[in-house]
Each structure stands twice: as structure tokens, then as C-alpha cells.
Design a protein around this motif. Structure first.
Motif, PDB file in Angstrom:
ATOM      1  N   UNK A 305       0.870  -1.184   0.000  1.00  0.00           N
ATOM      2  CA  UNK A 305       0.000   0.000   0.000  1.00  0.00           C
ATOM      3  C   UNK A 305       0.903   1.229   0.000  1.00  0.00           C
ATOM      4  N   UNK A 306       0.641   2.157  -0.904  1.00  0.00           N
ATOM      5  CA  UNK A 306       1.447   3.372  -0.991  1.00  0.00           C
ATOM      6  C   UNK A 306       0.540   4.599  -1.019  1.00  0.00           C
ATOM      7  N   UNK A 307       1.140   5.744  -0.702  1.00  0.00           N
ATOM      8  CA  UNK A 307       0.426   7.003  -0.702  1.00  0.00           C
ATOM      9  C   UNK A 307       0.818   7.872  -1.880  1.00  0.00           C
ATOM     10  N   UNK A 308      -0.069   8.786  -2.239  1.00  0.00           N
ATOM     11  CA  UNK A 308       0.198   9.760  -3.289  1.00  0.00           C
ATOM     12  C   UNK A 308       0.016  11.157  -2.701  1.00  0.00           C
ATOM     13  N   UNK A 309       1.035  11.983  -2.839  1.00  0.00           N
ATOM     14  CA  UNK A 309       0.940  13.329  -2.270  1.00  0.00           C
ATOM     15  C   UNK A 309       0.085  14.245  -3.128  1.00  0.00           C
ATOM     16  N   UNK A 310       0.165  14.095  -4.449  1.00  0.00           N
ATOM     17  CA  UNK A 310      -0.574  14.998  -5.338  1.00  0.00           C
ATOM     18  C   UNK A 310      -2.072  14.778  -5.257  1.00  0.00           C
ATOM     19  N   UNK A 329      -5.449  -0.773  -6.741  1.00  0.00           N
ATOM     20  CA  UNK A 329      -6.795  -0.479  -6.274  1.00  0.00           C
ATOM     21  C   UNK A 329      -6.793   0.715  -5.326  1.00  0.00           C
ATOM     22  N   UNK A 330      -7.446   1.818  -5.683  1.00  0.00           N
ATOM     23  CA  UNK A 330      -7.568   2.931  -4.725  1.00  0.00           C
ATOM     24  C   UNK A 330      -8.389   2.488  -3.518  1.00  0.00           C
ATOM     25  N   UNK A 331      -7.885   2.798  -2.312  1.00  0.00           N
ATOM     26  CA  UNK A 331      -8.548   2.395  -1.081  1.00  0.00           C
ATOM     27  C   UNK A 331      -9.229   3.560  -0.373  1.00  0.00           C
ATOM     28  N   UNK A 332      -8.615   4.744  -0.465  1.00  0.00           N
ATOM     29  CA  UNK A 332      -9.111   5.876   0.317  1.00  0.00           C
ATOM     30  C   UNK A 332      -8.480   7.141  -0.232  1.00  0.00           C
ATOM     31  N   UNK A 333      -9.211   8.257  -0.149  1.00  0.00           N
ATOM     32  CA  UNK A 333      -8.661   9.553  -0.528  1.00  0.00           C
ATOM     33  C   UNK A 333      -8.658  10.455   0.690  1.00  0.00           C
ATOM     34  N   UNK A 334      -7.468  10.858   1.109  1.00  0.00           N
ATOM     35  CA  UNK A 334      -7.315  11.714   2.286  1.00  0.00           C
ATOM     36  C   UNK A 334      -7.563  13.174   1.906  1.00  0.00           C
ATOM     37  N   UNK A 335      -7.918  14.011   2.884  1.00  0.00           N
ATOM     38  CA  UNK A 335      -8.155  15.433   2.601  1.00  0.00           C
ATOM     39  C   UNK A 335      -6.883  16.212   2.318  1.00  0.00           C
ATOM     40  N   UNK A 336      -5.722  15.613   2.520  1.00  0.00           N
ATOM     41  CA  UNK A 336      -4.448  16.251   2.200  1.00  0.00           C
ATOM     42  C   UNK A 336      -3.513  15.229   1.587  1.00  0.00           C
ATOM     43  N   UNK A 350      -0.670   2.699   9.205  1.00  0.00           N
ATOM     44  CA  UNK A 350      -0.636   4.096   9.638  1.00  0.00           C
ATOM     45  C   UNK A 350      -0.181   4.942   8.449  1.00  0.00           C
ATOM     46  N   UNK A 351      -0.854   6.064   8.245  1.00  0.00           N
ATOM     47  CA  UNK A 351      -0.396   6.996   7.218  1.00  0.00           C
ATOM     48  C   UNK A 351      -0.622   8.422   7.703  1.00  0.00           C
ATOM     49  N   UNK A 352       0.181   9.337   7.149  1.00  0.00           N
ATOM     50  CA  UNK A 352       0.138  10.718   7.616  1.00  0.00           C
ATOM     51  C   UNK A 352      -0.155  11.680   6.475  1.00  0.00           C
ATOM     52  N   UNK A 353      -0.754  12.808   6.857  1.00  0.00           N
ATOM     53  CA  UNK A 353      -0.898  13.973   5.987  1.00  0.00           C
ATOM     54  C   UNK A 353      -0.209  15.135   6.712  1.00  0.00           C
ATOM     55  N   UNK A 354      -0.158  16.326   6.147  1.00  0.00           N
ATOM     56  CA  UNK A 354       0.570  17.410   6.824  1.00  0.00           C
ATOM     57  C   UNK A 354       0.102  17.744   8.231  1.00  0.00           C
ATOM     58  N   UNK A 355      -1.114  17.318   8.624  1.00  0.00           N
ATOM     59  CA  UNK A 355      -1.562  17.679   9.976  1.00  0.00           C
ATOM     60  C   UNK A 355      -2.220  16.527  10.747  1.00  0.00           C
ATOM     61  N   UNK A 356      -2.208  15.301  10.192  1.00  0.00           N
ATOM     62  CA  UNK A 356      -2.948  14.205  10.822  1.00  0.00           C
ATOM     63  C   UNK A 356      -2.218  12.876  10.657  1.00  0.00           C
ATOM     64  N   UNK A 357      -2.324  12.048  11.681  1.00  0.00           N
ATOM     65  CA  UNK A 357      -1.914  10.648  11.576  1.00  0.00           C
ATOM     66  C   UNK A 357      -3.181   9.802  11.588  1.00  0.00           C
ATOM     67  N   UNK A 358      -3.323   8.944  10.575  1.00  0.00           N
ATOM     68  CA  UNK A 358      -4.494   8.085  10.435  1.00  0.00           C
ATOM     69  C   UNK A 358      -4.117   6.618  10.638  1.00  0.00           C
TER      70      UNK A 358
END
Length: 415
Positions: A305-310, A329-336, A350-358
Motif C-alpha cells: 500500500x502506498x500514498x500519493x501526495x498529489x 486499487x484505490x482504497x481511500x482519498x485523504x483530505x491532504x 498508519x499513514x500521515x498527511x501534513x496535519x494528521x496521523x491516520x
């Protein structure tokens, strides 16, 4: 005679009705049996939950055996600890200073020693500027005394080939299954250095935990493990096949996912996309348009599973045993934009965005070792063919019995 013909018509009609009824029921049964393979199953409850919000660019995180989570804040230089009860300690484990954090630079990586339970070693990768404005990538090792970092020891230092660089610093570090510390060092925005084996920039490095050079590295006396890498924000190991998988963002095209091998050359900047050049190793995945792949985690054999910043997308990648793509397969789209992606304890991602750990509950993920789609289709065809054969045989047998019954009745009427 009229009675006999009418009776025969009724029997033929009944035979046809029963045949169609049996065929209909069998078809429905086959469709229901294969539908889980061809119809996506939905979950009512979202597998994604916010662990902590209002954070300051959490860029890398690691899990201690006692349940604590260590993470780094890119711009502040703070190393933070989340306690097992999911609360954030107010006092940082350590604050790195001085630190250079412009652009992609900053407090970029963290790794816990495989023997952390006994030695309490915490490794940190960060960037700083010297008096000549050259950017350095630096690894320092701390000893955890409870929730405080002590006894800093310098492990590694690399210098950019040009002053005033702010991009492509790498900084992701992780221990491999061989007990060595692997470190990604970008080419500091000086692309030709990725092909320069006299430079440690644009490389995947392999380091002894004390900072020395492993005797079995590909090049004697060198930390270089693989090269021709523009930059990477994440990599991971698949223990089922000894695979090292990494992300590599491109410039304006050709983001990549790479399978890193010992002594491998991944082409940058000579080869940008898929080049089919024997000097270079082509990517496993090549993205156009770009998505900026960041962190990546192995969640099962051949499953990542990998993340995309863009885009903010969290994506499942299934490979087969030889490294070819079975599905994405896309699993989820984060707000950042997504930054770090790590497999944690209790089957949680666990995955992170600029202000949250999910957190992401992995039982909701696509199955590990997903079957090749062509084999799924073939299996469905075989099941349907077998069902039709069974129906045909049953109808043939039923028809034969009814004909025998009709003949017996005809003989009875003739008597």
C-alpha cells in the motif's frame, strides 16, 4: 386417441417447464457462487480513523515494542512520542538543532534499532546547512532514556554537490532483514550525481548500525547499494521474497515504483521512463500523469500500500511472484497529500498527511496474493461450463425417463 395425445402434450410441456426451471436455478446458483470474485464488496464502516490531528507535518514514524509511536516533525526538528493510550507527550523526545527545513529538507527520517528493546537506539536523518550553504544529510543515533533522547552519536554525513539546494534530500531510513540500516539519499537537485559512483547522492545506501561500511556491499569501500535514483520518500522490505520496493517521484512525468536490487542502476537522469535499456532497470510501475508517490508499506506477501501526495490517494498494489503488476486499487482519498505509510501492530496501517496521523484497518484490504485476473476469468468460465454440463446431463436423464414413462403408458392404452 384424443385423450392419449392430450396426455402426451401435458407430459412434454411439463418436461420443458421442469427443464427451464432447472436451468434457471442452476444459472442463478452459478452467478451467486462467482459474484464475490467479480462484484466488489462494500463495507458499511470506514476502515480509516484519525489517530491525532492538528500536527506539524509528521513525515516519518516508527513503532516501539512497548506500544509507543515515535514520529518526526519535518520543520520543527521535534521528535515526538505518542503513548500507548494514543495521547501525545507534550515534551519532545529530542529537538534537532540547527536544522535546515526549506523545501523538502528538514527532519526526514527515523528508525528504531532491531535491538531497541535492549539497546534503546533511535536513528534520525535530518538536513542542515554549512557555512558555505551546502546542504548536508546527516544520521545521528540517540539512546532512549525513557521518553528522552540522550547520548547522541554521529553515524553518517553526506554533502550536496552544489550550494543552496533545497530539493531531493531523500532522508527515509529503515533497517532491513539483514540488520543493516538502509538510507535513501536524493541527488540534491543535481541530477548527474545519481550516475556518479564517486558520490553518495542519488543512491540507496546500506550501512552498518555503527556507521561503518558493510564488507559485503556491492562496491568495496562504498556505502552505495543501488543508484540512478532521483529521490524517494519511502521504501519497505517484503520478507516473503526478499524484495526491496521503493517509490520514486519524477519531474513532470514518469513517477515510479521500483524494485531495488543489489548493484542496480535505475537510470536517472539518462533514462526517465521505461527505456528497455539493458544498462538500467525499468520501473515496476510508471505513472503518467504524475501522482507523487510517497510512503509505501508491505502488508502481505507481494501486496503493498502506498500514498500519493498529489492526489491524497491511498492505493493497494498487487504484484505476482516475478514482480509484474496484477492490480492497483484505490482504497481511500485523504483530505491532504499522503506522506508516510507504515505497517503498524495489530494489523493496522498508519499513514500521515501534513496535519494528521491516520490508521487503516487492514482486514478491509483486498486479499493478499490476489489471483491473476485472467485466471479468475478462466475459473468462472470453467465453473459455468461445468454447471451447463451438469444441467444438460440431468435434463437428458430426465427426458429419457419421461420418454420411457410415455412409452409404457402408450403400451397401456393400446392394450
Amino acid at each position: 386417441m384424443k385423450v392419449r395425445l392430450s396426455r402426451e402434450r401435458v407430459i412434454r410441456h411439463l418436461n420443458s417447464h421442469l427443464s427451464h426451471n432447472l436451468l434457471f436455478k442452476t444459472t442463478i446458483l452459478v452467478l451467486f457462487s462467482v459474484s464475490p470474485s467479480i462484484i466488489p464488496q462494500t463495507n458499511i464502516t470506514s476502515p480509516v480513523n484519525a489517530l491525532l490531528t492538528g500536527l506539524k507535518f509528521p513525515v516519518s514514524l516508527r513503532f516501539a515494542p512497548d506500544g509507543r509511536i515515535f514520529y518526526t516533525e519535518k520543520d520543527t526538528g521535534n521528535i515526538r512520542i505518542i503513548q500507548p493510550n494514543r495521547t501525545l507527550l507534550p515534551t519532545p523526545f529530542e529537538t534537532i538543532t540547527p536544522i535546515f527545513s526549506d523545501g523538502e529538507a528538514g527532519l526526514l527520517g527515523i528508525a528504531l534499532d532491531p535491538g531497541f528493546s535492549s539497546n534503546n537506539y533511535v536513528y534520525i536523518y535530518y538536513t542542515y546547512r554549512d557555512s558555505g550553504s551546502f546542504t548536508h544529510g546527516h544520521i545521528v543515533r540517540y539512546t532512549a532514556n525513557g521518553n528522552t533522547g540522550t547520548s547522541p552519536k554521529d553515524i553518517f554525513d553526506v554533502t550536496s554537490s552544489a550550494p543552496n539546494t533545497v530539493y531531493h534530500n531523500g532522508g527515509y531510513i529503515k533497517f532491513g532483514p539483514d540488520g543493516k540500516l538502509y538510507a535513501m539519499v536524493g541527488e540534491f537537485h543535481q541530477d548527474q550525481q545519481a550516475q556518479n559512483q564517486g558520490s553518495m547522492t542519488g543512491k540507496m545506501l546500506r550501512i552498518n548500525p555503527d556507521g561503518s561500511i558493510p564488507s559485503d556491499n556491492p562496491i568495496t569501500g562504498s556505502l552505495d547499494y543501488a543508484w540512478g535514483i532521483r529521490n524517494s520518500f519511502g521504501f519497505d522490505f517484503d520478507s516473503s521474497n526478499n524484495r526491496l520496493i521503493a517509490t520514486m517521484p519524477g519531474l513532470y512525468s514518469d513517477d515510479k515504483i521500483l524494485i531495488i536490487i543489489r548493484n542496480g542502476n535505475y537510470g536517472w537522469p539518462t533514462c526517465v521512463g521505461i527505456c528497455n535499456d539493458s544498462r538500467f532497470i525499468d520501473p515496476t510501475v510508471d505513472f503518467n500523469p504524475v501522482v507523487t508517490p510517497t510512503g509505501i508499506a508491505t502488508v502481505a506477501p507481494n501486496s503493498y500500500i502506498f500514498g500519493e501526495y498529489s492526489t491524497g490517494n491511498l492505493v493497494q498494489l498487487q504484484l505476482n511472484a516475478t514482480g509484474s503488476v496484477l492490480s492497483m486499487t484505490p482504497l481511500y482519498t485523504a483530505p491532504g497529500g499522503i506522506i508516510a505509510v507504515e505497517l503498524g501492530p495489530n494489523n493496522k496501517l498508519y499513514f500521515t498527511t501534513p496535519d494528521t496521523i491516520y490508521t487503516y484497518d487492514l482486514p478491509a484490504r483486498p486479499a493478499a496474493n490476489a489471483t491473476d485476473p485472467s485466471l479468475v476469468i478462466l475459473g468462472i468460465i470453467v465453473i459455468i461450463a461445468a454447471a451447463i454440463l451438469v444441467v444438460y446431463t440431468a435434463l437428458h436423464y430426465r427426458s429419457k425417463r419421461l420418454r420411457t414413462h410415455q412409452q409404457a403408458e402408450t403400451e397401456m392404452f393400446r392394450q
